[in-house]
Write an enzyme that holds these catalytic residues in place. Structure first.
Site, PDB file in Angstrom:
ATOM      1  N   CYS A 204      65.537 120.187 -30.726  1.00  0.00           N
ATOM      2  CA  CYS A 204      64.088 119.937 -30.740  1.00  0.00           C
ATOM      3  C   CYS A 204      63.316 120.843 -29.788  1.00  0.00           C
ATOM      4  O   CYS A 204      62.119 121.074 -29.994  1.00  0.00           O
ATOM      5  CB  CYS A 204      63.808 118.474 -30.401  1.00  0.00           C
ATOM      6  SG  CYS A 204      64.680 117.298 -31.466  1.00  0.00           S
TER       7      CYS A 204
ATOM      8  N   HIS B 106      56.158 116.780 -28.999  1.00  0.00           N
ATOM      9  CA  HIS B 106      57.209 116.702 -30.005  1.00  0.00           C
ATOM     10  C   HIS B 106      56.961 115.477 -30.882  1.00  0.00           C
ATOM     11  O   HIS B 106      56.806 114.355 -30.382  1.00  0.00           O
ATOM     12  CB  HIS B 106      58.565 116.607 -29.299  1.00  0.00           C
ATOM     13  CG  HIS B 106      59.713 116.313 -30.215  1.00  0.00           C
ATOM     14  ND1 HIS B 106      59.914 116.978 -31.396  1.00  0.00           N
ATOM     15  CD2 HIS B 106      60.725 115.408 -30.115  1.00  0.00           C
ATOM     16  CE1 HIS B 106      61.003 116.516 -31.981  1.00  0.00           C
ATOM     17  NE2 HIS B 106      61.509 115.551 -31.229  1.00  0.00           N
TER      18      HIS B 106
ATOM     19  N   ASN C  51      60.163 113.656 -38.525  1.00  0.00           N
ATOM     20  CA  ASN C  51      60.727 114.393 -37.390  1.00  0.00           C
ATOM     21  C   ASN C  51      61.645 115.489 -37.917  1.00  0.00           C
ATOM     22  O   ASN C  51      62.740 115.218 -38.402  1.00  0.00           O
ATOM     23  CB  ASN C  51      61.501 113.429 -36.488  1.00  0.00           C
ATOM     24  CG  ASN C  51      62.081 114.114 -35.260  1.00  0.00           C
ATOM     25  OD1 ASN C  51      62.156 115.340 -35.180  1.00  0.00           O
ATOM     26  ND2 ASN C  51      62.520 113.328 -34.286  1.00  0.00           N
TER      27      ASN C  51
END
Length: 339
Positions: A134, A260, A290
């Site tokens: 990520c 994020h 996501n």
């Protein structure tokens, strides 16, 4: 990597921290590409034995793009990259480096980045993947800035691209509704004067290394959600404050906060902890899900679509992922105006 020739006046005091002999780096365009196939909560909820509201309450996600059979990460990355260059009015021949942050490559080797070069017909341009899950895209931004500021590149494509559906256990309640597929791309270019990106703050917290992991044997992501939630909120918040302080700014100076896009509850909790105006906090996880390394550039693309990325807008980027790894930076959007 191609090293473009430069005039002497272009190599002057370009970094934000004032080191002599460097030029600046700027982020001037963003584009998003996601699969056409969008999966709502209903089929996932049925498979997990829950209802739609259960998923929305825990994640904030209503639907997510999932790649169709035959679509590759490289192909979708090339679409986003091509749109980025079009928006920036930059000829593909002027690209010096392509970086792709991904944990879901199409093949073990070659990397995705060389395949993007092939799709875009960029010739012999240098290209490689960045692996930090990520946080990978922000690591790529940091590498791109270093290349630009030191004169080793003039224009760098930095792409965040993940097809998380490839590493999903579709019967795992803790993760099955989270993951999505998508790509976000930005262009980082040389500019006169101080850098308009960073300093980029990056770090590692190995205490949580096993809380999000995938093994070669299983090939799917496992996550301990409750512990990860707390760590994510802490690192996203603290990273934001460190990056803003390093840039010599205050929270009140930031126009857009792009965290994020892990899930809506995390984003909301970070906003509450930092007492941020909700209208300045990007939350598009409801429609994108996501997609790991792609979430930050996708959030930027969403902000751009909402008209928030005006020239000179100060954008806080903050991310968190397996490792644990974390990172944050402030970007002053666009190239500097002449004069």
């Amino acid at each position: 990597m191609q090293t473009p020739a430069m005039d002497t006046h272009e190599r002057v005091d370009g970094s934000r921290n004032g080191r002599p002999g460097l030029r600046g780096a700027a982020m001037s365009a963003v584009a998003v590409a996601v699969p056409d196939n969008r999966v709502p909560n209903a089929p996932i909820a049925e498979r997990l034995g829950v209802d739609d509201r259960w998923i929305v309450k825990r994640t904030g996600i209503v639907e997510r793009p999932i790649a169709e059979d035959g679509l590759t990460v490289a192909e979708l990355s090339a679409r986003a990259a091509a749109e980025t260059l079009e928006k920036a009015h930059v000829d593909p021949a002027d690209i010096d480096l392509v970086l792709v942050a991904t944990m879901t490559p199409d093949l073990i080797t070659p990397n995705v980045a060389p395949m993007v070069v092939n799709h875009l017909d960029l010739g012999t341009v240098a290209a490689c993947d960045v692996g930090a899950a990520c946080t990978g895209w922000l690591h790529g931004v940091n590498l791109a800035c270093s290349a630009v500021e030191t004169g080793r590149a003039r224009n760098v494509l930095v792409i965040g691209a993940d097809f998380m559906s490839r590493v999903t256990d579709h019967y795992d309640r803790s993760t099955a509704a989270l993951w999505a597929d998508g790509v976000g791309s930005v262009l980082i270019s040389a500019c006169k004067g101080p850098s308009r990106i960073g300093p980029v703050m990056l770090g590692t917290d190995t205490a949580g290394a096993r809380l999000i992991h995938a093994t070669h044997e299983e090939g799917v992501i496992r996550m301990r959600g409750q512990e990860t939630f707390g760590a994510a909120v802490s690192h996203l918040s603290q990273g934001a404050l460190k990056a803003i302080g390093a840039a010599g700014l205050e929270l009140e100076d930031i126009d857009v906060f792009a965290f994020h896009q892990a899930n809506a509850r995390i984003i909301r909790t970070v906003g509450e902890r930092l007492e941020l105006p909700t209208e300045r906090v990007i939350c598009c996880v409801d429609r994108y899900g996501n997609s790991s390394a792609a979430t930050l550039p996708i959030a930027l693309g969403h902000a751009d679509g909402e008209g928030l990325l005006q020239p000179g807008a100060k954008v806080l980027l903050s991310t968190f992922g397996p490792g644990f790894t974390w990172g944050a930076a402030v970007v002053e959007w666009g190239l500097p105006t002449a004069g």
